[in-house]
Design a protein around this motif. Structure first.
Motif, PDB file in Angstrom:
ATOM      1  N   THR A  74      32.478  -0.378  43.172  1.00  0.00           N
ATOM      2  CA  THR A  74      31.453  -0.166  42.133  1.00  0.00           C
ATOM      3  C   THR A  74      31.310  -1.358  41.182  1.00  0.00           C
ATOM      4  O   THR A  74      30.486  -1.321  40.273  1.00  0.00           O
ATOM      5  N   THR A  75      32.081  -2.430  41.396  1.00  0.00           N
ATOM      6  CA  THR A  75      31.971  -3.607  40.543  1.00  0.00           C
ATOM      7  C   THR A  75      30.535  -4.138  40.566  1.00  0.00           C
ATOM      8  O   THR A  75      29.975  -4.386  41.626  1.00  0.00           O
ATOM      9  N   GLY A  76      29.952  -4.301  39.388  1.00  0.00           N
ATOM     10  CA  GLY A  76      28.609  -4.871  39.286  1.00  0.00           C
ATOM     11  C   GLY A  76      27.475  -3.879  39.418  1.00  0.00           C
ATOM     12  O   GLY A  76      26.303  -4.261  39.354  1.00  0.00           O
ATOM     13  N   ALA A  77      27.781  -2.578  39.569  1.00  0.00           N
ATOM     14  CA  ALA A  77      26.704  -1.603  39.756  1.00  0.00           C
ATOM     15  C   ALA A  77      25.755  -1.573  38.549  1.00  0.00           C
ATOM     16  O   ALA A  77      24.530  -1.611  38.699  1.00  0.00           O
ATOM     17  N   GLY A  78      26.328  -1.520  37.353  1.00  0.00           N
ATOM     18  CA  GLY A  78      25.490  -1.514  36.155  1.00  0.00           C
ATOM     19  C   GLY A  78      24.754  -2.824  35.966  1.00  0.00           C
ATOM     20  O   GLY A  78      23.593  -2.843  35.527  1.00  0.00           O
ATOM     21  N   ASP A  79      25.414  -3.937  36.316  1.00  0.00           N
ATOM     22  CA  ASP A  79      24.777  -5.249  36.191  1.00  0.00           C
ATOM     23  C   ASP A  79      23.554  -5.342  37.096  1.00  0.00           C
ATOM     24  O   ASP A  79      22.499  -5.852  36.692  1.00  0.00           O
ATOM     25  N   GLN A  80      23.699  -4.851  38.321  1.00  0.00           N
ATOM     26  CA  GLN A  80      22.575  -4.937  39.254  1.00  0.00           C
ATOM     27  C   GLN A  80      21.495  -3.899  38.947  1.00  0.00           C
ATOM     28  O   GLN A  80      20.311  -4.139  39.212  1.00  0.00           O
ATOM     29  N   PHE A  81      21.887  -2.768  38.380  1.00  0.00           N
ATOM     30  CA  PHE A  81      20.858  -1.825  37.935  1.00  0.00           C
ATOM     31  C   PHE A  81      19.972  -2.508  36.892  1.00  0.00           C
ATOM     32  O   PHE A  81      18.741  -2.407  36.949  1.00  0.00           O
ATOM     33  N   ALA A  82      20.600  -3.210  35.963  1.00  0.00           N
ATOM     34  CA  ALA A  82      19.835  -3.929  34.938  1.00  0.00           C
ATOM     35  C   ALA A  82      18.937  -4.981  35.567  1.00  0.00           C
ATOM     36  O   ALA A  82      17.788  -5.176  35.153  1.00  0.00           O
ATOM     37  N   ALA A  83      19.452  -5.674  36.590  1.00  0.00           N
ATOM     38  CA  ALA A  83      18.653  -6.692  37.269  1.00  0.00           C
ATOM     39  C   ALA A  83      17.422  -6.072  37.921  1.00  0.00           C
ATOM     40  O   ALA A  83      16.298  -6.577  37.788  1.00  0.00           O
ATOM     41  N   GLY A  84      17.633  -4.970  38.641  1.00  0.00           N
ATOM     42  CA  GLY A  84      16.501  -4.312  39.282  1.00  0.00           C
ATOM     43  C   GLY A  84      15.468  -3.837  38.273  1.00  0.00           C
ATOM     44  O   GLY A  84      14.260  -4.033  38.458  1.00  0.00           O
ATOM     45  N   PHE A  85      15.968  -3.210  37.200  1.00  0.00           N
ATOM     46  CA  PHE A  85      15.049  -2.708  36.170  1.00  0.00           C
ATOM     47  C   PHE A  85      14.260  -3.850  35.546  1.00  0.00           C
ATOM     48  O   PHE A  85      13.028  -3.794  35.441  1.00  0.00           O
ATOM     49  N   LEU A  86      14.948  -4.898  35.126  1.00  0.00           N
ATOM     50  CA  LEU A  86      14.280  -6.016  34.456  1.00  0.00           C
ATOM     51  C   LEU A  86      13.335  -6.760  35.387  1.00  0.00           C
ATOM     52  O   LEU A  86      12.332  -7.318  34.929  1.00  0.00           O
ATOM     53  N   SER A  87      13.647  -6.773  36.683  1.00  0.00           N
ATOM     54  CA  SER A  87      12.752  -7.445  37.620  1.00  0.00           C
ATOM     55  C   SER A  87      11.393  -6.764  37.660  1.00  0.00           C
ATOM     56  O   SER A  87      10.364  -7.412  37.897  1.00  0.00           O
ATOM     57  N   GLY A  88      11.385  -5.458  37.445  1.00  0.00           N
ATOM     58  CA  GLY A  88      10.112  -4.745  37.344  1.00  0.00           C
ATOM     59  C   GLY A  88       9.493  -4.880  35.972  1.00  0.00           C
ATOM     60  O   GLY A  88       8.289  -5.147  35.834  1.00  0.00           O
ATOM     61  N   PHE A  89      10.314  -4.729  34.946  1.00  0.00           N
ATOM     62  CA  PHE A  89       9.824  -4.783  33.563  1.00  0.00           C
ATOM     63  C   PHE A  89       9.167  -6.126  33.262  1.00  0.00           C
ATOM     64  O   PHE A  89       8.105  -6.181  32.631  1.00  0.00           O
ATOM     65  N   ALA A  90       9.791  -7.205  33.714  1.00  0.00           N
ATOM     66  CA  ALA A  90       9.256  -8.544  33.439  1.00  0.00           C
ATOM     67  C   ALA A  90       7.913  -8.769  34.106  1.00  0.00           C
ATOM     68  O   ALA A  90       7.141  -9.644  33.678  1.00  0.00           O
ATOM     69  N   ARG A  91       7.619  -7.994  35.136  1.00  0.00           N
ATOM     70  CA  ARG A  91       6.347  -8.126  35.852  1.00  0.00           C
ATOM     71  C   ARG A  91       5.359  -7.028  35.483  1.00  0.00           C
ATOM     72  O   ARG A  91       4.311  -6.881  36.109  1.00  0.00           O
ATOM     73  N   GLY A  92       5.695  -6.225  34.455  1.00  0.00           N
ATOM     74  CA  GLY A  92       4.765  -5.207  33.975  1.00  0.00           C
ATOM     75  C   GLY A  92       4.677  -3.970  34.840  1.00  0.00           C
ATOM     76  O   GLY A  92       3.680  -3.242  34.797  1.00  0.00           O
ATOM     77  N   ALA A  93       5.714  -3.681  35.632  1.00  0.00           N
ATOM     78  CA  ALA A  93       5.710  -2.508  36.501  1.00  0.00           C
ATOM     79  C   ALA A  93       5.830  -1.223  35.689  1.00  0.00           C
ATOM     80  O   ALA A  93       6.321  -1.225  34.550  1.00  0.00           O
ATOM     81  N   ALA A  94       5.400  -0.126  36.261  1.00  0.00           N
ATOM     82  CA  ALA A  94       5.525   1.181  35.618  1.00  0.00           C
ATOM     83  C   ALA A  94       7.002   1.513  35.410  1.00  0.00           C
ATOM     84  O   ALA A  94       7.867   1.062  36.162  1.00  0.00           O
ATOM     85  N   LEU A  95       7.275   2.324  34.397  1.00  0.00           N
ATOM     86  CA  LEU A  95       8.646   2.640  34.026  1.00  0.00           C
ATOM     87  C   LEU A  95       9.422   3.261  35.191  1.00  0.00           C
ATOM     88  O   LEU A  95      10.576   2.889  35.446  1.00  0.00           O
ATOM     89  N   GLU A  96       8.797   4.173  35.920  1.00  0.00           N
ATOM     90  CA  GLU A  96       9.478   4.807  37.048  1.00  0.00           C
ATOM     91  C   GLU A  96       9.804   3.797  38.140  1.00  0.00           C
ATOM     92  O   GLU A  96      10.866   3.849  38.773  1.00  0.00           O
ATOM     93  N   VAL A  97       8.912   2.837  38.351  1.00  0.00           N
ATOM     94  CA  VAL A  97       9.150   1.791  39.347  1.00  0.00           C
ATOM     95  C   VAL A  97      10.310   0.894  38.909  1.00  0.00           C
ATOM     96  O   VAL A  97      11.158   0.512  39.722  1.00  0.00           O
ATOM     97  N   CYS A  98      10.375   0.576  37.619  1.00  0.00           N
ATOM     98  CA  CYS A  98      11.491  -0.217  37.102  1.00  0.00           C
ATOM     99  C   CYS A  98      12.818   0.485  37.374  1.00  0.00           C
ATOM    100  O   CYS A  98      13.795  -0.147  37.809  1.00  0.00           O
ATOM    101  N   LEU A  99      12.867   1.787  37.117  1.00  0.00           N
ATOM    102  CA  LEU A  99      14.080   2.559  37.377  1.00  0.00           C
ATOM    103  C   LEU A  99      14.422   2.585  38.861  1.00  0.00           C
ATOM    104  O   LEU A  99      15.588   2.454  39.249  1.00  0.00           O
ATOM    105  N   LYS A 100      13.411   2.759  39.687  1.00  0.00           N
ATOM    106  CA  LYS A 100      13.631   2.798  41.134  1.00  0.00           C
ATOM    107  C   LYS A 100      14.205   1.475  41.615  1.00  0.00           C
ATOM    108  O   LYS A 100      15.141   1.444  42.430  1.00  0.00           O
ATOM    109  N   ARG A 101      13.682   0.377  41.097  1.00  0.00           N
ATOM    110  CA  ARG A 101      14.201  -0.935  41.471  1.00  0.00           C
ATOM    111  C   ARG A 101      15.665  -1.071  41.027  1.00  0.00           C
ATOM    112  O   ARG A 101      16.493  -1.648  41.744  1.00  0.00           O
TER     113      ARG A 101
END
Length: 331
Positions: free
Chosen positions: A275-302
């Motif tokens: 589980t090392t890095g799980a939270g770090d990569q969740f943040a990466a996936g979320f921000l990768s959507g957020f930075a591109r203006g994706a919908a909130l649910e899509v950011c979470l899914k990423r």
């Protein structure tokens, strides 16, 4: 406001992870804080390293891991962190640059050595971390490239680095620079013990509107708000930060942004390896959507997809082609 040069710039610990599989008996024998993160000194680090089974070394650090995920997802990133002028420092710098991340903070001469995290992974995939911050705890405000910070759309800060005095001052200065440039501030609480020590600071920043995007897991949420019930804790914070992201491990995650709420289930996987890095990569996936203006649910899914990828192998950084994985999963 000028167009940003970077999507995300992060300030965080520059450390190398040393990861070993072990049984439960070794965790008990060494009296480790199972599933948590404990700060240790160099002598303790040497002693634990001697007690470890065969291990592998992978550059880590919470914010650095998040940037590695973001970079593999196609975002432009830069990192500010302190390494020593030693072999591990060279390894860390190489790994960051090889991932496409700009990292130009000068190495620190002399002692202490570059930081390292000794990670014991039990058969259920749970990681027990023991961190020697090393040179990372001496990142001075003078080492900040303020022009670089002003050129990033999002400044991402990790709570782990709030503990030592010098980098805490550096991060406060970075917040001022980013705010003046009209950029967003993202903050990850990192660990409950950090909140125990610096919760008043974090709560003050939240109240003062210094944080635009806050990442917490359910344990950190409880420590930060004093509320054991997850939903009560969410309600206590939701109106105080523009974007709140709260993860619940295998039970998924929620996000609330300006009154809108979205939820996502955890991605199904065959077996948790580490589980090392799980939270770090969740943040990466979320921000990768957020930075591109994706919908909130899509950011979470990423975020859920990125977290699921990293826990099926050893190490805190992605190994799959993340852009292809996102395309396959999201269509």
């Amino acid at each position: 406001m000028t167009e940003p040069r970077y999507d995300v710039i992060a300030i965080g610990n520059a450390v190398v992870d040393v990861i070993a599989s072990c049984d439960e008996e070794l965790i008990q024998e060494l009296q480790l804080n199972r599933g948590g993160m404990t700060l240790i000194d160099e002598a303790q680090a040497d002693a634990l390293y001697s007690a470890m089974p065969p291990a592998r070394e992978i550059s880590g650090g919470s914010a650095a891991n998040t940037l590695a995920g973001l970079s593999t997802l196609g975002l432009q990133c830069a990192f500010i962190g302190q390494v020593a002028d030693d072999q591990l420092g060279k390894v860390f710098r190489h790994d960051m640059r090889a991932t496409g991340i700009d990292f130009d903070t000068p190495a620190r001469e002399g002692e202490p050595a570059t930081g390292r995290v000794l990670i014991f992974v039990t058969p259920d995939g749970e990681r027990t971390m023991n961190t020697f911050l090393g040179a990372g705890q001496f990142l001075p405000a003078e080492a900040l490239d303020e022009d670089l910070i002003a050129q990033a759309a999002i400044l991402y800060l990790e709570g782990y680095l709030w503990d030592p005095e010098e980098p805490r001052k550096a991060m406060r200065r970075a917040i001022e620079v980013a705010r003046k440039a009209g950029r967003k501030i993202a903050f990850t609480a990192s660990e409950s013990f950090v909140i125990d020590r610096h919760g008043d600071d974090f709560r003050s920043m939240i109240e003062d509107g210094a944080i635009d995007i806050l990442f917490v897991n359910e344990g950190e949420l409880a420590t930060l708000t004093g509320e054991d019930d997850f939903e009560t804790g969410v309600a206590a914070l939701a109106g105080k930060v523009p974007v709140l992201v709260a993860t619940k491990g295998e039970n998924g995650a929620i996000a609330i942004a300006n009154g809108e709420r979205a939820e996502v289930a955890a991605e199904p996987i065959d077996k948790v390896v580490d589980t090392t890095g799980a939270g770090d990569q969740f943040a990466a996936g979320f921000l990768s959507g957020f930075a591109r203006g994706a919908a909130l649910e899509v950011c979470l899914k990423r975020g859920a997809i990125a977290a699921a990828e990293v826990i099926v192998h050893y190490g805190p950084r992605p190994e799959a082609d993340m852009q292809k994985l996102m395309a396959d999963k999201l269509g």
